[in-house]
Structure formats: C-alpha cells, structure tokens
Design an enzyme around this catalytic site. Structure first.
Site, PDB file in Angstrom:
ATOM      1  N   LYS A 143       0.839  -1.174   0.000  1.00 54.66           N
ATOM      2  CA  LYS A 143       0.000   0.000   0.000  1.00 54.66           C
ATOM      3  C   LYS A 143       0.888   1.242   0.000  1.00 54.66           C
ATOM      4  O   LYS A 143       2.049   1.111   0.361  1.00 54.66           O
ATOM      5  CB  LYS A 143      -0.961  -0.020   1.178  1.00 54.66           C
ATOM      6  N   HIS A 235      -7.026  -0.840   6.297  1.00 53.29           N
ATOM      7  CA  HIS A 235      -7.000  -1.719   7.466  1.00 53.29           C
ATOM      8  C   HIS A 235      -8.362  -1.773   8.173  1.00 53.29           C
ATOM      9  O   HIS A 235      -8.860  -2.854   8.494  1.00 53.29           O
ATOM     10  CB  HIS A 235      -5.943  -1.274   8.469  1.00 53.29           C
ATOM     11  N   LYS A 326      -3.533   8.496  15.564  1.00 51.86           N
ATOM     12  CA  LYS A 326      -2.142   8.474  16.026  1.00 51.86           C
ATOM     13  C   LYS A 326      -2.017   9.301  17.304  1.00 51.86           C
ATOM     14  O   LYS A 326      -2.859  10.145  17.582  1.00 51.86           O
ATOM     15  CB  LYS A 326      -1.226   9.034  14.946  1.00 51.86           C
TER      16      LYS A 326
HETATM   17  C1  BG6 Z   1       0.487   1.270   8.081  1.00 51.53           C
HETATM   18  C2  BG6 Z   1       0.253   2.746   8.134  1.00 51.53           C
HETATM   19  O1  BG6 Z   1      -0.188   0.696   7.000  1.00 51.53           O
HETATM   20  O2  BG6 Z   1       0.053   0.668   9.295  1.00 51.53           O
HETATM   21  C3  BG6 Z   1       0.953   3.362   9.334  1.00 51.53           C
HETATM   22  O3  BG6 Z   1       0.736   3.348   6.947  1.00 51.53           O
HETATM   23  C4  BG6 Z   1       0.566   2.640  10.597  1.00 51.53           C
HETATM   24  O4  BG6 Z   1       0.648   4.747   9.440  1.00 51.53           O
HETATM   25  C5  BG6 Z   1       0.723   1.139  10.453  1.00 51.53           C
HETATM   26  O5  BG6 Z   1       1.377   3.125  11.648  1.00 51.53           O
HETATM   27  C6  BG6 Z   1       0.158   0.410  11.641  1.00 51.53           C
HETATM   28  O6  BG6 Z   1       0.481  -0.953  11.552  1.00 51.53           O
HETATM   29  P1  BG6 Z   1       0.641  -1.868  12.844  1.00 51.53           P
HETATM   30  O7  BG6 Z   1       0.913  -3.216  12.305  1.00 51.53           O
HETATM   31  O8  BG6 Z   1       1.766  -1.284  13.640  1.00 51.53           O
HETATM   32  O9  BG6 Z   1      -0.654  -1.764  13.583  1.00 51.53           O
END
Ligand code: BG6
Length: 478
Positions: A143, A235, A326
């Site tokens: 992505k 996600h 965030k």
């Molecule tokens: C990524 C995003 O796809 O997923 C990030 O671009 C984010 O901004 C990350 O921090 C979060 O992934 P995980 O696996 O740490 O929950």
C-alpha cells in the site's frame, strides 16, 4: 504446542526496494524467521534489487548487520547465504539483463515491489517487456494502492496489462496478523457465535485501531494521506469486512473476497454528523501534528471516527463505530461486539451494567475476552456483577508458540500461491468508491479537523458520536 510448519516450494523472490526501510524492518526479518523454522527450502533465493551499487557480498553484509539487531540471530549465516543482489535502475535499462540471468525457470517466481507507489506500474511494465513476467509468476504490491478511485483504477489497469488478477498480490498487512485471521476462525469454526451474529442479538460493534506513535519520519506521505487514506480505507475496512461478512462457502480466495466485497458495497453513505476528524495538538506527550509535519496550515486528520451502517438483512439497525488515530493513549487494536440486553429482566437492575461483550484483541496481548454477568458471591439477595472470561492466545496455546509477524505469513502465502489474505482489485476499488465522497467533501469544504490531546483517546466529539446514541467506547488503555 509447537506450530506446524509446511515447507514451501523452491522460489526466486525478487525484492525491489531491497535496501529500503520496509525490506529491512519487516520483509527480510520475516523471511529470516521462516528460514529459521524450516519453511524455506534450501534452494530458495531472495534477489535484492535497488539502485545502490553494491556487490551481493556487500548486500549480504548489510542485511546481516541489520538483522543482527533483531531476534533473527541463530540462523543468520544460513539465511544470508540465500541472498543475492542486482543493482538496477527500475526506470532505465541498467541491471535488467543481470536480473534476467539470475532467474531460474523451474521454481516459483515472485516480484515484491517494496517501492514507492509511483514505481509499481513502471516496474510491472519492465518485467513484462523483458519477458520476466511468466504466466505463473507473482507480483506483490504494497500500500498505498492509489489515493482515490481514479488512481486505484489506473493502477489496476496498469498491473493487469502485464499480470493476470490471479498473479497480483495486493498487501494489506492487517490481513496477515494472526488475530485478524482469528476473526474468521472464531466466527466460522465455532457454532457458538453464528446464531447470535446479527442485528437481533448485537446492539453495536466497535472497531478501534489506536496508535501511540505519531507520523515518525513519514511526514510527507502522511500529510498527503491522513488517517482516512492511510488506515481507514484499507485496514479498518478489512476489519469491518471480516466482522460483518457472510460465511463464505469455502475458505478459498475468491469465496472469501466475494463476501468481503459485498460488505463494502452494502455500506451506506455516511452523513457529516456521523464523522469526526481530529488532529493532535501539542501536549505533555509531545509536539503537535502541525509541528511534526512542519506544515502550520495542514488540515490533514491524524484521527478519524465514523458511525457506519451495513445495509443488509444481517445488520439492519446495528451500527458499526470505527475509529483510528495516532498519538493516542495506547497502542491497541480491537474489535468489540456488544450484545443486546436479555429481552426481559428478572433480576434487580445492576448499576453500571455494560452487558455481554465479545472483545477480540488484535494487538497487543492477542486474545479474546467474553464479558459475562454472574451472581456476586455472598448471601443476602441476588446481586449481579460482570466478569471477563479471558483468554490470551499466548497463554492458551503455550509459551513456546510464537505469533509470527504479518509479513512472514503473507510472503509465504505468495510463494504458495494463496491469495485469500490479499485484496482483490475490485475490493480495493469498492473501498475507494465508498470513501472518496467523504474525503472529497472535506477537501472541497476546507474542513479543519478538531484538536485532541496527545496521549488521550481522541477528540471529545468522537466520544459524543457514541454518547448521543446512549453508548460509549471501550476505554483505550483502561
Ligand atoms: C500502516 C500505516 O499501514 O500501518 C501506518 O501506513 C501505521 O501509518 C501502520 O502506523 C500500523 O500498523 P501496525 O501493524 O503497527 O498496527
């Protein structure tokens, strides 16, 4: 309980962007772990490609020193022996002949594009022109897959000019997380939940993906994306799909993806009052978003919450509340199913009763909790209390079971040729089609996100989104 390892067939994995951050942080450590557990055959090869001029030996050394900082130390020498390197200009001619000469005909061939999205189409075209994209080879793209419907369609077209849909693996790493796959196991391998999994018995669903970190070195990308594009369109949508979809007839790529697609297509448009956009301000826990991205006028959101309706027979009248952001209080991802109250109360009312809930913890501390009401022990009446029936997967499965990182699983699935945990082109387009008008509305109106404190659970307005419906979010990091 030791996990069961099924070795994959011999392969050549060409890793474009092999000197980049994702390759060093996720893909190569993931492969190293799979090598350690014996899933990679001895003649598997990973051919790193990047612009930097270096010899295969230098590449092996650089990977070895990066992996030495991780927990992949035991088999490091054997793993790096599988690595090769070709210095290559993805948009020019340099290096392509060398790459072609390295590839074998009798093994699985996969091209992993761990590069900026602007290079996906040019690399696919080169692979095609050079005859490297054989009918059985696979292409893996990271992505972001587009930034709106039009760009996602253009990218799909460009990839499909060179590869068939069954050869294209679009990564959403959330699908590779063990507990995300567990949503399907819980729902479809247990007879217990399915009869209750509908609007008759479920009051609402909450999906939270909270991060403690800020934009951390990705300021440029993030300020052009924001939480809606970076997290929500992919996600969170995937988590929603797995929670809301109908049982597929088989656990097979297209059967699963057909059902997920139907969920996205059943989503109602979301009115502005059901959406909250936030941006963190400066606080005791750090700098503001604006300071971090170095753009004092930015109207990009670092938090988004929405109330969604999946308009179908199963979910009519049961809202889904989704939020992600965030610099929140904790790193926490969970899906919470809140059940309706019993139809008739025979016991005295209990103060602060929250009711039955199934909490699927995706990270950290992966597991499942079922919140139950029981009798409070002691004589003198029938007082009720709520207790968790709690299962942490690591404890339940035994301390020696490791929960592999999402990338380990996904890369092995590519080699196995299993697309179940990858997004199909129409799925990605449908998600953009749904979210595009929402983002366009913000951009046209110059909408400013509401501020929230770093280290909090997001803007007040997000709490109000539920309060006004007489509901409340589960605490982030209670
Ligand atoms: C990524 C995003 O796809 O997923 C990030 O671009 C984010 O901004 C990350 O921090 C979060 O992934 P995980 O696996 O740490 O929950």
């Amino acid at each position: 309980m030791a996990s069961h390892v099924i070795p994959v067939a011999p392969f050549d994995l060409v890793l474009f962007g092999a000197t980049g951050d994702l390759a060093h942080r996720k893909i190569l450590p993931g492969l190293c772990h799979r090598h350690a557990v014996g899933q990679m055959p001895a003649d598997a090869r990973i051919i790193g490609c990047a612009r930097s001029q270096m010899t295969p030996e230098e590449f092996r050394d650089s990977v070895a020193s990066a992996l030495a900082q991780t927990d992949c130390v035991d088999n490091l020498d054997a793993f790096v022996a599988c690595l090769d390197y070709v210095s290559l200009d993805v948009t020019g001619d340099r290096g392509w002949d060398e790459l072609a000469a390295r590839l074998r005909d009798d093994v699985v061939r996969a091209f992993y594009l761990s590069v900026g999205p602007g290079l996906f189409a040019p690399i696919a075209a080169r692979l095609d022109q050079r005859g490297l994209a054989t009918p059985d080879s696979r292409i893996v793209v990271e992505k972001p897959f587009g930034r709106d419907l039009a760009s996602a369609r253009a990218l799909n077209r460009a990839l499909r000019n060179c590869f068939g849909e069954s050869q294209i693996y679009r990564i959403d790493h959330y699908l590779g997380k063990e507990t995300v796959q567990n949503v399907m196991a819980l729902r479809f391998a247990n007879a217990l939940f399915e009869p209750l999994w509908n609007c008759q018995h479920i009051d609402h669903v909450q999906i939270t993906v909270a991060e403690k970190l800020g934009v951390e070195g990705r300021e440029d990308y993030y300020d052009h994306a924001g939480a809606a594009r970076d997290m929500f369109q992919n996600h969170l949508m995937q988590l929603l799909c797995l929670t809301a979809m109908e049982p597929p007839s088989r656990f097979e790529p297209n059967a699963v993806r057909d059902e997920k697609l139907k969920v996205i297509r059943a989503l109602d448009p979301v009115p502005p009052e059901d959406i909250v956009r936030g941006q963190y301000r400066a606080g005791a826990h750090g700098r503001s978003y604006l300071e971090e991205v170095g753009n004092p006028d930015s109207t990009t959101e670092s938090f988004v919450a929405m109330k969604l309706h999946v308009s179908n027979w199963r979910w009519g009248g049961t809202p889904f509340y989704l939020r992600t952001g965030k610099r929140l209080r904790e790193r926490l991802s969970e899906i919470v199913i809140i059940f309706r109250d019993p139809p008739h109360a025979i016991f005295p009312r209990m103060d602060n009763r929250r009711g039955n809930a199934l909490i699927i913890r995706l990270q950290p501390d992966e597991g499942v909790t079922l919140r139950m009401t029981i009798k409070e022990p002691g004589p003198g009446g029938m007082r009720l209390t709520e207790v968790p029936l709690d299962m942490t997967f690591a404890e339940a499965l035994g301390a020696d079971v490791e929960i592999p990182d999402a990338y380990e699983r996904l890369v092995m699935d590519v080699i196995r040729g299993d697309q179940t945990l990858f997004m199909r082109g129409d799925e990605v387009e449908a998600a953009w089609e749904w979210i595009d008008p929402i983002i366009a509305r913000w951009e046209e109106a110059g909408d400013r996100p509401v501020p929230y404190d770093p280290g909090s659970s997001g803007p007040e307005d997000a709490l109000m989104l539920m309060h006004r419906d007489g509901r409340r979010w589960r605490e982030i990091g209670s």
